[in-house]
Design an enzyme around this catalytic site. Structure first.
Site, PDB file in Angstrom:
ATOM      1  N   ASN A 163       0.970  -1.277  -0.127  1.00 27.31           N
ATOM      2  CA  ASN A 163       0.155   0.021   0.063  1.00 27.31           C
ATOM      3  C   ASN A 163       0.842   1.342   0.093  1.00 27.31           C
ATOM      4  OD1 ASN A 163      -1.512   2.295   1.008  1.00 27.31           O
ATOM      5  ND2 ASN A 163      -3.086   0.900   1.639  1.00 27.31           N
ATOM      6  N   ASP A 221      -0.175   4.394   0.059  1.00 29.51           N
ATOM      7  CA  ASP A 221      -0.962   5.697   0.576  1.00 29.51           C
ATOM      8  C   ASP A 221       0.059   6.760   1.107  1.00 29.51           C
ATOM      9  OD1 ASP A 221      -3.132   4.399  -0.490  1.00 29.51           O
ATOM     10  OD2 ASP A 221      -4.146   4.294   1.579  1.00 29.51           O
ATOM     11  N   HIS A 222       1.061   6.239   2.048  1.00 30.34           N
ATOM     12  CA  HIS A 222       1.408   7.327   2.989  1.00 30.34           C
ATOM     13  C   HIS A 222       2.615   7.756   2.219  1.00 30.34           C
ATOM     14  CE1 HIS A 222      -1.415   6.786   6.154  1.00 30.34           C
ATOM     15  NE2 HIS A 222      -1.073   5.535   6.044  1.00 30.34           N
ATOM     16  N   ARG A 227       3.332  18.920   1.888  1.00 30.86           N
ATOM     17  CA  ARG A 227       4.096  20.017   1.289  1.00 30.86           C
ATOM     18  C   ARG A 227       3.583  20.654   0.133  1.00 30.86           C
ATOM     19  NH1 ARG A 227       9.181  21.051   3.450  1.00 30.86           N
ATOM     20  NH2 ARG A 227       9.234  23.046   1.983  1.00 30.86           N
ATOM     21  N   HIS A 248      -5.658   3.698  -1.774  1.00 29.75           N
ATOM     22  CA  HIS A 248      -7.051   4.019  -1.164  1.00 29.75           C
ATOM     23  C   HIS A 248      -7.428   5.425  -1.689  1.00 29.75           C
ATOM     24  CE1 HIS A 248      -9.747   4.284   2.523  1.00 29.75           C
ATOM     25  NE2 HIS A 248     -10.279   4.745   1.473  1.00 29.75           N
ATOM     26  N   ARG A 266      -9.590   7.919  -1.054  1.00 29.53           N
ATOM     27  CA  ARG A 266     -10.435   8.608  -0.067  1.00 29.53           C
ATOM     28  C   ARG A 266     -11.535   9.552  -0.772  1.00 29.53           C
ATOM     29  NH1 ARG A 266     -10.751   7.877   5.547  1.00 29.53           N
ATOM     30  NH2 ARG A 266      -9.167   6.292   6.180  1.00 29.53           N
ATOM     31  N   ARG A 325      -7.207  12.630   0.950  1.00 33.44           N
ATOM     32  CA  ARG A 325      -6.170  13.195   1.947  1.00 33.44           C
ATOM     33  C   ARG A 325      -4.661  12.659   1.537  1.00 33.44           C
ATOM     34  NH1 ARG A 325      -7.794  10.036   7.280  1.00 33.44           N
ATOM     35  NH2 ARG A 325      -9.781  11.278   6.857  1.00 33.44           N
ATOM     36  N   HIS A 326      -4.545  11.610   0.984  1.00 34.62           N
ATOM     37  CA  HIS A 326      -3.573  11.265   0.240  1.00 34.62           C
ATOM     38  C   HIS A 326      -3.516  10.789  -1.160  1.00 34.62           C
ATOM     39  CE1 HIS A 326      -5.516   7.426   1.384  1.00 34.62           C
ATOM     40  NE2 HIS A 326      -4.921   7.677   2.789  1.00 34.62           N
ATOM     41  N   GLU A 377      -8.649   0.694  -3.417  1.00 32.54           N
ATOM     42  CA  GLU A 377      -9.515   0.540  -2.101  1.00 32.54           C
ATOM     43  C   GLU A 377     -10.312   1.934  -2.062  1.00 32.54           C
ATOM     44  OE1 GLU A 377      -7.247  -1.438   1.555  1.00 32.54           O
ATOM     45  OE2 GLU A 377      -7.068   0.565   1.377  1.00 32.54           O
ATOM     46  N   THR A 391      -7.259   6.549  10.350  1.00 29.68           N
ATOM     47  CA  THR A 391      -6.898   5.324   9.302  1.00 29.68           C
ATOM     48  C   THR A 391      -8.292   4.610   9.419  1.00 29.68           C
ATOM     49  OG1 THR A 391      -5.718   3.233   8.697  1.00 29.68           O
ATOM     50  CG2 THR A 391      -5.835   3.986  10.955  1.00 29.68           C
ATOM     51  N   THR A 392      -8.369   3.447   8.461  1.00 30.80           N
ATOM     52  CA  THR A 392      -9.589   2.851   8.529  1.00 30.80           C
ATOM     53  C   THR A 392      -9.809   2.259   9.835  1.00 30.80           C
ATOM     54  OG1 THR A 392      -9.369   2.299   6.249  1.00 30.80           O
ATOM     55  CG2 THR A 392     -11.145   0.931   7.399  1.00 30.80           C
ATOM     56  N   GLU A 452     -11.059  -9.452   2.905  1.00 33.26           N
ATOM     57  CA  GLU A 452     -10.022  -9.204   3.483  1.00 33.26           C
ATOM     58  C   GLU A 452     -10.070  -8.767   4.919  1.00 33.26           C
ATOM     59  OE1 GLU A 452      -6.320  -5.572   3.434  1.00 33.26           O
ATOM     60  OE2 GLU A 452      -7.244  -6.095   1.719  1.00 33.26           O
ATOM     61  N   HIS A 493      -3.570  -4.626   7.568  1.00 34.98           N
ATOM     62  CA  HIS A 493      -3.950  -3.330   8.458  1.00 34.98           C
ATOM     63  C   HIS A 493      -3.053  -3.585   9.877  1.00 34.98           C
ATOM     64  CE1 HIS A 493      -6.087   0.284   8.815  1.00 34.98           C
ATOM     65  NE2 HIS A 493      -5.947   0.377  10.380  1.00 34.98           N
ATOM     66  N   GLY A 494      -1.978  -2.820   9.816  1.00 37.12           N
ATOM     67  CA  GLY A 494      -1.071  -2.632  10.900  1.00 37.12           C
ATOM     68  C   GLY A 494      -0.010  -3.475  11.090  1.00 37.12           C
ATOM     69  N   GLY A 497       1.088  -1.561   4.266  1.00 30.59           N
ATOM     70  CA  GLY A 497       1.492  -0.042   4.025  1.00 30.59           C
ATOM     71  C   GLY A 497       2.355   0.345   4.669  1.00 30.59           C
ATOM     72  N   HIS A 498       1.823   1.056   5.945  1.00 28.11           N
ATOM     73  CA  HIS A 498       2.140   2.202   6.634  1.00 28.11           C
ATOM     74  C   HIS A 498       3.572   1.670   7.501  1.00 28.11           C
ATOM     75  CE1 HIS A 498       2.708   4.568  10.697  1.00 28.11           C
ATOM     76  NE2 HIS A 498       2.096   5.386   9.618  1.00 28.11           N
TER      77      HIS A 498
END
Length: 248
Positions: A7, A9-10, A18, A43, A45, A49-50, A70, A100-101, A151, A194-195, A216-217
């Site tokens: 993922n 996203d981040h 920035r 994802h 959204r 936001r990302h 996503e 986050t979700t 998932e 997730h996580g 991802g994160h």
């Protein structure tokens, strides 16, 4: 072979902080692809936001591995998915105020609407995945409405591990194991995410029904110190070792 979806996203989160073109999520996706990722997850959204619409268009054009889009179950997102026709569409719950979700989709409580929502996506050729908890009601509803994949949300399991609450963590892991078995028995392909981190991925990989992880994160965080390619290769090695029943 157990698949790893990365993922990105981040990467976009840092870019958007920035308002510059850097770092480029597409570049991260291509690096992940080169490092052995089996797919890329992004994802889009509602509040953007990302990941942006332009990111999805570029990813759709440039990737050689499957794109997992996503998104929330809204008319706007459905139209975007039908335009790009990604390999997979993962429907997730979404709240504007969340970091986050949080939690899984309530499929059982919104069964008719979700069945109608995913039908055009299936007809367009996308594999539909539902991001849910391990509650049997949700898994059974996912099967009834025609999803190809569930998932399973591993966030609670990972949070409990971080907190050191091992008894509750193990109970949550047992619930995930039961959910994975039920989903597979109903003909659903089982993914998880997730996580997840180097420390928590092993017990999830050890669930034989799990076919794919989306991470991802943690990988983007680890990449700050070792680089994205090495982070992905290390995760891949730990996944393969856990699936083989060996310590990494």
């Amino acid at each position: 072979m157990l698949r790893l979806g990365v993922n990105i996203d981040h990467v976009a989160t840092v870019r958007n902080a920035r308002g510059t073109p850097w770092p480029d999520p597409l570049r991260a996706a291509l690096l992940a692809q080169e490092a052995g990722a089996d797919g890329i997850t992004a994802h889009l959204r509602e509040d953007r936001r990302h990941i942006s619409d332009a990111d999805i268009a570029r990813l759709s054009d440039r990737l050689h591995v499957p794109l997992n889009l996503e998104m929330a179950a809204t008319a706007e997102m459905q139209a975007i998915a039908l335009r790009h026709r990604p390999h997979a569409v993962c429907i997730v719950p979404e709240k504007r105020e969340e970091r986050t979700t949080e939690g899984g989709l309530d499929v059982a409580g919104d069964e008719q609407r979700l069945a109608e929502f995913i039908a055009p996506l299936r007809e367009a050729g996308s594999r539909v995945s539902l991001f849910i908890g391990h509650d049997p009601r949700q898994i059974e509803a996912a099967a009834r409405i025609g999803a190809a994949v569930v998932e399973l949300h591993t966030g609670a399991y990972c949070d409990l591990d971080t907190e050191g609450n091992h008894a509750a963590r193990d109970a949550e892991l047992a619930g995930l194991a039961e959910g994975a078995r039920l989903a597979a028995s109903l003909g659903l392909e089982v993914h998880a995410g997730h996580g997840l981190t180097f420390d928590t991925v092993g017990p999830i990989v050890a669930l034989p029904e799990v076919r794919e992880l989306n991470i991802g994160h943690f990988l983007i965080s680890e990449a700050l110190f070792v680089g994205l390619g090495p982070a992905i290769r290390e995760m891949r090695a730990r996944m393969d070792a856990a699936r083989a029943g060996m310590a990494p």
